[in-house]
Motif scaffolding. Structure first.
Motif, PDB file in Angstrom:
ATOM      1  N   TYR A   1       5.169  -2.914  10.317  1.00  0.00           N
ATOM      2  CA  TYR A   1       4.243  -3.110   9.204  1.00  0.00           C
ATOM      3  C   TYR A   1       4.105  -1.850   8.355  1.00  0.00           C
ATOM      4  O   TYR A   1       4.295  -0.737   8.841  1.00  0.00           O
ATOM      5  N   GLU A   2       3.724  -2.058   7.109  1.00  0.00           N
ATOM      6  CA  GLU A   2       3.326  -0.962   6.248  1.00  0.00           C
ATOM      7  C   GLU A   2       2.055  -1.356   5.504  1.00  0.00           C
ATOM      8  O   GLU A   2       1.820  -2.543   5.240  1.00  0.00           O
ATOM      9  N   ILE A   3       1.236  -0.369   5.191  1.00  0.00           N
ATOM     10  CA  ILE A   3      -0.013  -0.634   4.490  1.00  0.00           C
ATOM     11  C   ILE A   3       0.300  -1.017   3.052  1.00  0.00           C
ATOM     12  O   ILE A   3       1.037  -0.327   2.355  1.00  0.00           O
ATOM     13  N   GLY A   4      -0.242  -2.125   2.622  1.00  0.00           N
ATOM     14  CA  GLY A   4      -0.041  -2.601   1.260  1.00  0.00           C
ATOM     15  C   GLY A   4      -1.203  -2.221   0.375  1.00  0.00           C
ATOM     16  O   GLY A   4      -1.433  -1.050   0.089  1.00  0.00           O
ATOM     17  N   ASN A   5      -1.977  -3.215  -0.026  1.00  0.00           N
ATOM     18  CA  ASN A   5      -3.113  -2.983  -0.918  1.00  0.00           C
ATOM     19  C   ASN A   5      -4.414  -2.888  -0.126  1.00  0.00           C
ATOM     20  O   ASN A   5      -4.649  -3.680   0.791  1.00  0.00           O
ATOM     21  N   VAL A   6      -5.226  -1.913  -0.483  1.00  0.00           N
ATOM     22  CA  VAL A   6      -6.569  -1.794   0.079  1.00  0.00           C
ATOM     23  C   VAL A   6      -7.535  -2.080  -1.071  1.00  0.00           C
ATOM     24  O   VAL A   6      -7.620  -1.320  -2.032  1.00  0.00           O
TER      25      VAL A   6
END
Length: 208
Positions: free
Chosen positions: A117-122
């Motif tokens: 996984y990678e962090i997308g939108n916060v």
């Protein structure tokens, strides 16, 4: 890698309504998505209805309860591991109740999740008519939600005048100061357009 979005907001902020529109936008792009309801409390009935409305391209998963923070964190990580091989293009994490936003970042940097996984939108959804006076706990949660948000959206902006919207942004900045965060939010950094008027351009502003 699968992008994972975090969407925060107080109860009644309009977060579920936003997720519905956001999820539909992603599905219209041909993506297979999952919404992960990450909650310490009861099951969110609105989210179950949402899954039915969005159809086969959207699945709902839940992390409910957990007793304490460490147990809840383990359950969150375990759930993401179990979802890792199911072919999702994007996962939307929707926390409710008392939630430590740092848990989201910490867990996604742990093995083996950091390889999948990678962090997308916060995204932080804030009611444009936010109350002037909040409890110390609510002020802390508010600040923690907006401190790391890549996008801040004012919900129900059509219901309050611009002066109140500006006052809400000032309130966010005061909360950040109390938290010890150096970030200060400028008015032009906040999306204020009512969601029923959103076009692809608005969604592109919040999408990575």
């Amino acid at each position: 890698m699968v992008q994972v979005d975090l969407i925060t907001g107080f109860l009644g902020s309009g977060k579920t309504t936003f997720i519905k529109k956001y999820a539909k936008y992603l599905i219209d792009q041909g993506l297979h998505i999952a919404i992960l309801e990450n909650d310490f409390g009861a099951i969110n009935v609105d989210m179950m209805v949402l899954e039915e409305e969005l159809g086969d391209q959207c699945e709902l998963e839940m992390v409910v309860g957990g007793g304490d923070l460490d147990c809840h964190r383990r359950r969150f990580k375990t759930k993401l591991i179990s979802m890792g091989m199911r072919g999702f293009d994007r996962i939307l994490v929707e926390p409710s109740g008392i939630y430590d936003v740092d848990e989201f970042f910490d867990v996604l940097h742990e093995e083996p999740l950091d390889k999948w996984y990678e962090i997308g939108n916060v995204i932080a959804v804030v009611n444009a008519g936010l109350e002037e006076t909040l409890s110390d706990q609510a002020e802390f949660l508010l600040a923690s939600e907006v401190a790391d948000a890549g996008s801040i959206i004012l919900s129900r902006s059509q219901e309050v005048p611009v002066t109140k919207q500006d006052a809400t942004i000032e309130h966010l900045n005061r909360s950040l100061v109390k938290l010890g965060c150096r970030r200060q939010i400028k008015g032009d950094e906040v999306l204020r357009s009512p969601w029923n008027e959103w076009t692809e351009r608005e969604f592109e502003q919040v999408l990575n």
